[in-house]
Scaffold this motif. Structure first.
Motif, PDB file in Angstrom:
ATOM      1  N   ASP A 250       0.869  -1.173   0.000  1.00  0.00           N
ATOM      2  CA  ASP A 250       0.000   0.000   0.000  1.00  0.00           C
ATOM      3  C   ASP A 250       0.907   1.224   0.000  1.00  0.00           C
ATOM      4  O   ASP A 250       1.545   1.524   1.018  1.00  0.00           O
ATOM      5  N   ILE A 251       1.009   1.907  -1.129  1.00  0.00           N
ATOM      6  CA  ILE A 251       1.944   3.017  -1.277  1.00  0.00           C
ATOM      7  C   ILE A 251       1.160   4.312  -1.427  1.00  0.00           C
ATOM      8  O   ILE A 251       0.271   4.423  -2.282  1.00  0.00           O
ATOM      9  N   GLY A 252       1.479   5.277  -0.598  1.00  0.00           N
ATOM     10  CA  GLY A 252       0.776   6.549  -0.630  1.00  0.00           C
ATOM     11  C   GLY A 252       1.538   7.610   0.131  1.00  0.00           C
ATOM     12  O   GLY A 252       2.752   7.512   0.286  1.00  0.00           O
ATOM     13  N   TYR A 253       0.830   8.609   0.625  1.00  0.00           N
ATOM     14  CA  TYR A 253       1.454   9.762   1.248  1.00  0.00           C
ATOM     15  C   TYR A 253       0.849  10.020   2.613  1.00  0.00           C
ATOM     16  O   TYR A 253      -0.333   9.779   2.841  1.00  0.00           O
ATOM     17  N   VAL A 254       1.672  10.570   3.520  1.00  0.00           N
ATOM     18  CA  VAL A 254       1.205  10.968   4.836  1.00  0.00           C
ATOM     19  C   VAL A 254       1.929  12.255   5.229  1.00  0.00           C
ATOM     20  O   VAL A 254       3.143  12.375   5.063  1.00  0.00           O
ATOM     21  N   ASP A 255       1.174  13.238   5.712  1.00  0.00           N
ATOM     22  CA  ASP A 255       1.754  14.480   6.220  1.00  0.00           C
ATOM     23  C   ASP A 255       2.218  14.250   7.653  1.00  0.00           C
ATOM     24  O   ASP A 255       1.409  13.896   8.517  1.00  0.00           O
ATOM     25  N   VAL A 256       3.490  14.479   7.926  1.00  0.00           N
ATOM     26  CA  VAL A 256       3.974  14.325   9.300  1.00  0.00           C
ATOM     27  C   VAL A 256       4.064  15.658  10.026  1.00  0.00           C
ATOM     28  O   VAL A 256       4.063  15.709  11.256  1.00  0.00           O
ATOM     29  N   ASN A 257       4.175  16.755   9.275  1.00  0.00           N
ATOM     30  CA  ASN A 257       4.074  18.097   9.857  1.00  0.00           C
ATOM     31  C   ASN A 257       3.728  19.055   8.731  1.00  0.00           C
ATOM     32  O   ASN A 257       3.475  18.625   7.592  1.00  0.00           O
ATOM     33  N   SER A 258       3.723  20.336   9.012  1.00  0.00           N
ATOM     34  CA  SER A 258       3.280  21.313   8.017  1.00  0.00           C
ATOM     35  C   SER A 258       4.224  21.436   6.835  1.00  0.00           C
ATOM     36  O   SER A 258       3.838  21.936   5.774  1.00  0.00           O
ATOM     37  N   ASP A 259       5.465  20.991   6.983  1.00  0.00           N
ATOM     38  CA  ASP A 259       6.463  21.137   5.920  1.00  0.00           C
ATOM     39  C   ASP A 259       6.805  19.832   5.208  1.00  0.00           C
ATOM     40  O   ASP A 259       7.389  19.860   4.124  1.00  0.00           O
ATOM     41  N   ILE A 260       6.500  18.710   5.810  1.00  0.00           N
ATOM     42  CA  ILE A 260       6.986  17.426   5.304  1.00  0.00           C
ATOM     43  C   ILE A 260       5.829  16.469   5.016  1.00  0.00           C
ATOM     44  O   ILE A 260       5.023  16.144   5.901  1.00  0.00           O
ATOM     45  N   THR A 261       5.760  16.024   3.778  1.00  0.00           N
ATOM     46  CA  THR A 261       4.895  14.921   3.369  1.00  0.00           C
ATOM     47  C   THR A 261       5.793  13.766   2.951  1.00  0.00           C
ATOM     48  O   THR A 261       6.686  13.952   2.115  1.00  0.00           O
ATOM     49  N   LEU A 262       5.580  12.624   3.531  1.00  0.00           N
ATOM     50  CA  LEU A 262       6.385  11.450   3.220  1.00  0.00           C
ATOM     51  C   LEU A 262       5.615  10.505   2.312  1.00  0.00           C
ATOM     52  O   LEU A 262       4.426  10.264   2.523  1.00  0.00           O
ATOM     53  N   ARG A 263       6.306   9.959   1.319  1.00  0.00           N
ATOM     54  CA  ARG A 263       5.753   8.784   0.644  1.00  0.00           C
ATOM     55  C   ARG A 263       6.096   7.573   1.515  1.00  0.00           C
ATOM     56  O   ARG A 263       7.220   7.469   2.030  1.00  0.00           O
ATOM     57  N   ARG A 264       5.123   6.708   1.675  1.00  0.00           N
ATOM     58  CA  ARG A 264       5.361   5.537   2.503  1.00  0.00           C
ATOM     59  C   ARG A 264       4.781   4.300   1.841  1.00  0.00           C
ATOM     60  O   ARG A 264       3.881   4.369   0.998  1.00  0.00           O
ATOM     61  N   MET A 265       5.312   3.169   2.246  1.00  0.00           N
ATOM     62  CA  MET A 265       4.799   1.871   1.819  1.00  0.00           C
ATOM     63  C   MET A 265       4.462   1.071   3.073  1.00  0.00           C
ATOM     64  O   MET A 265       5.273   0.998   4.008  1.00  0.00           O
ATOM     65  N   VAL A 266       3.265   0.493   3.088  1.00  0.00           N
ATOM     66  CA  VAL A 266       2.857  -0.378   4.189  1.00  0.00           C
ATOM     67  C   VAL A 266       2.369  -1.694   3.599  1.00  0.00           C
ATOM     68  O   VAL A 266       1.589  -1.701   2.644  1.00  0.00           O
ATOM     69  N   VAL A 267       2.836  -2.797   4.157  1.00  0.00           N
ATOM     70  CA  VAL A 267       2.323  -4.115   3.790  1.00  0.00           C
ATOM     71  C   VAL A 267       1.683  -4.702   5.043  1.00  0.00           C
ATOM     72  O   VAL A 267       2.345  -4.905   6.061  1.00  0.00           O
ATOM     73  N   HIS A 268       0.384  -4.914   4.966  1.00  0.00           N
ATOM     74  CA  HIS A 268      -0.398  -5.375   6.117  1.00  0.00           C
ATOM     75  C   HIS A 268      -0.458  -6.905   6.156  1.00  0.00           C
ATOM     76  O   HIS A 268      -0.262  -7.578   5.143  1.00  0.00           O
ATOM     77  N   THR A 269      -0.742  -7.418   7.331  1.00  0.00           N
ATOM     78  CA  THR A 269      -1.034  -8.838   7.488  1.00  0.00           C
ATOM     79  C   THR A 269      -2.154  -8.970   8.509  1.00  0.00           C
ATOM     80  O   THR A 269      -2.357  -8.071   9.341  1.00  0.00           O
ATOM     81  N   ALA A 270      -2.875 -10.069   8.456  1.00  0.00           N
ATOM     82  CA  ALA A 270      -4.099 -10.207   9.267  1.00  0.00           C
ATOM     83  C   ALA A 270      -3.816 -10.210  10.762  1.00  0.00           C
ATOM     84  O   ALA A 270      -4.497  -9.546  11.535  1.00  0.00           O
ATOM     85  N   SER A 271      -2.792 -10.955  11.185  1.00  0.00           N
ATOM     86  CA  SER A 271      -2.495 -11.077  12.622  1.00  0.00           C
ATOM     87  C   SER A 271      -0.998 -10.857  12.845  1.00  0.00           C
ATOM     88  O   SER A 271      -0.242 -11.812  13.069  1.00  0.00           O
ATOM     89  N   PRO A 272      -0.555  -9.612  12.778  1.00  0.00           N
ATOM     90  CA  PRO A 272       0.882  -9.349  12.865  1.00  0.00           C
ATOM     91  C   PRO A 272       1.465  -9.675  14.237  1.00  0.00           C
ATOM     92  O   PRO A 272       0.845  -9.428  15.269  1.00  0.00           O
ATOM     93  N   LYS A 273       2.670 -10.236  14.227  1.00  0.00           N
ATOM     94  CA  LYS A 273       3.396 -10.490  15.464  1.00  0.00           C
ATOM     95  C   LYS A 273       4.096  -9.231  15.961  1.00  0.00           C
ATOM     96  O   LYS A 273       4.628  -9.213  17.072  1.00  0.00           O
TER      97      LYS A 273
ATOM     98  N   ALA B 290      16.533  24.336   2.213  1.00  0.00           N
ATOM     99  CA  ALA B 290      17.419  23.995   3.327  1.00  0.00           C
ATOM    100  C   ALA B 290      17.344  24.987   4.476  1.00  0.00           C
ATOM    101  O   ALA B 290      17.775  24.666   5.591  1.00  0.00           O
ATOM    102  N   ASP B 291      16.819  26.197   4.247  1.00  0.00           N
ATOM    103  CA  ASP B 291      16.675  27.131   5.358  1.00  0.00           C
ATOM    104  C   ASP B 291      15.455  26.814   6.221  1.00  0.00           C
ATOM    105  O   ASP B 291      15.287  27.355   7.310  1.00  0.00           O
ATOM    106  N   LYS B 292      14.594  25.902   5.746  1.00  0.00           N
ATOM    107  CA  LYS B 292      13.435  25.474   6.523  1.00  0.00           C
ATOM    108  C   LYS B 292      13.638  24.087   7.127  1.00  0.00           C
ATOM    109  O   LYS B 292      13.045  23.751   8.143  1.00  0.00           O
ATOM    110  N   PHE B 293      14.464  23.289   6.476  1.00  0.00           N
ATOM    111  CA  PHE B 293      14.715  21.914   6.919  1.00  0.00           C
ATOM    112  C   PHE B 293      16.153  21.591   6.559  1.00  0.00           C
ATOM    113  O   PHE B 293      16.543  21.669   5.397  1.00  0.00           O
ATOM    114  N   SER B 294      16.961  21.238   7.543  1.00  0.00           N
ATOM    115  CA  SER B 294      18.407  21.145   7.312  1.00  0.00           C
ATOM    116  C   SER B 294      18.857  19.832   6.675  1.00  0.00           C
ATOM    117  O   SER B 294      20.005  19.724   6.247  1.00  0.00           O
TER     118      SER B 294
END
Length: 317
Positions: free
Chosen positions: A34-57, A102-106
């Protein structure tokens, strides 16, 4: 369902399929990534990948290095998803995550540590059930975060990175990024090449011809397409990371006694970019176990994924 920020929507409109790479058909028994985007703060949006399973350990969070993207983890994620929920992100400056000025995020390891903390919270990952596997530029941020929040994960596995300021254990090109004027000259050399070319060279580094290996076309394509995204190349992000690298290495070493999160070290014995002596010293200083992988270079997760999978599984036992 992923929340798409304006930057993410903008990327989708302008060539959007590029943002959804590494989606080739998984094995029949595996979940689709499952590949998509998530905002972690006002300046940063991350692309992320999640692979789910029914009963994760438990949950596994995979943190890539240079010059990679989250697609480096696709096959490994699918293999682990039989037992665990698996997450991977593009660091800011890589793939299709945000690239603020870079002046907003180093782009420093400390800034990456903050992004990592924000992602874990935003993704509702339970730290008590989390193993972080972090390589190269991903490893120091994970450890810096652990200094501030020892409960951030049940285990952190790190390798093939530079925890301390020991230039003698580093490749000449990496040494040159630590200070000016050599850092600017090295950045210029990187920017004369494409992301795909840099990836090909990096993967072959130090390995004899018979030990060299191939990665998927999806992964190569993802690195190439995301290399110059949002007006900044991944080489620029790498340059900015290194401009603060010595400071953050020194901070880790000065505070190493505060590191309470369980840590395991995994290192490619043939790594020419960060020599195994760096890993051995780090493991000794924190009294951690180290696995030196014979005939493996800087990218164990790509060259020998089965060994990395076993290290991750062992962290849950």
């Amino acid at each position: 369902m992923f929340k798409l920020s304006l930057p993410a929507l903008f990327a989708l409109v302008l060539g959007s399929s590029t943002a959804w790479g590494c989606n080739s058909n998984p094995p029949a028994q595996a979940q689709n990534p499952d590949i998509g985007y998530v905002d972690v703060n006002s300046d940063i949006t991350l692309r992320r990948m999640v692979v789910h399973t029914a009963s994760p350990k438990g949950t596994v969070l995979l943190l890539h290095g240079f010059p990679e993207t989250l697609c480096a983890w696709k096959d490994l994620s699918l293999a682990l998803s039989a037992e665990y929920e698996v997450h991977a992100i593009d660091w800011p400056g890589y793939g299709f995550s945000s690239r603020p000025l870079a002046d907003k995020f180093s782009y420093s390891p400390k800034d990456y540590a903050r992004v990592l903390q924000e992602y874990i919270k935003k993704a509702n990952i339970a730290p008590s059930m989390l193993t972080i596997y972090a390589t190269d530029i991903g490893a120091l941020p994970a450890l810096l975060l652990a200094l501030e929040d020892p409960q951030i994960a049940r285990t952190i596995i790190v390798g093939d990175f530079a925890p301390f300021n020991r230039p003698q254990y580093m490749h000449d090109r990496l040494q040159s990024l630590k200070s000016e004027p050599s850092a600017t000259a090295t950045l210029a050399a990187y920017k004369n090449r494409t992301g795909g070319e840099i990836l090909d060279t990096a993967l072959r580094g130090g390995l004899p011809k018979e030990a060299q290996f191939e990665v998927s076309a999806d992964f190569k394509d993802d690195v190439s397409r995301g290399w110059n995204h949002g007006g900044m190349t991944s080489a620029d992000a790498f340059y900015y990371y290194y401009s603060n690298f010595t400071r953050d290495e020194d901070y880790l070493e000065a505070n190493i006694g505060r590191l309470k999160t369980p840590v395991k070290v995994v290192w490619g014995e043939k790594d020419i970019y960060i020599k195994k002596e760096m890993g051995i010293e780090f493991a000794q200083k924190i009294n951690a176990d180290i696995s030196l992988l014979p005939d493996i270079g800087h990218y164990p997760h790509l060259q020998s994924p089965k060994q990395v999978i076993e290290e991750i599984r062992a962290s849950f036992r």
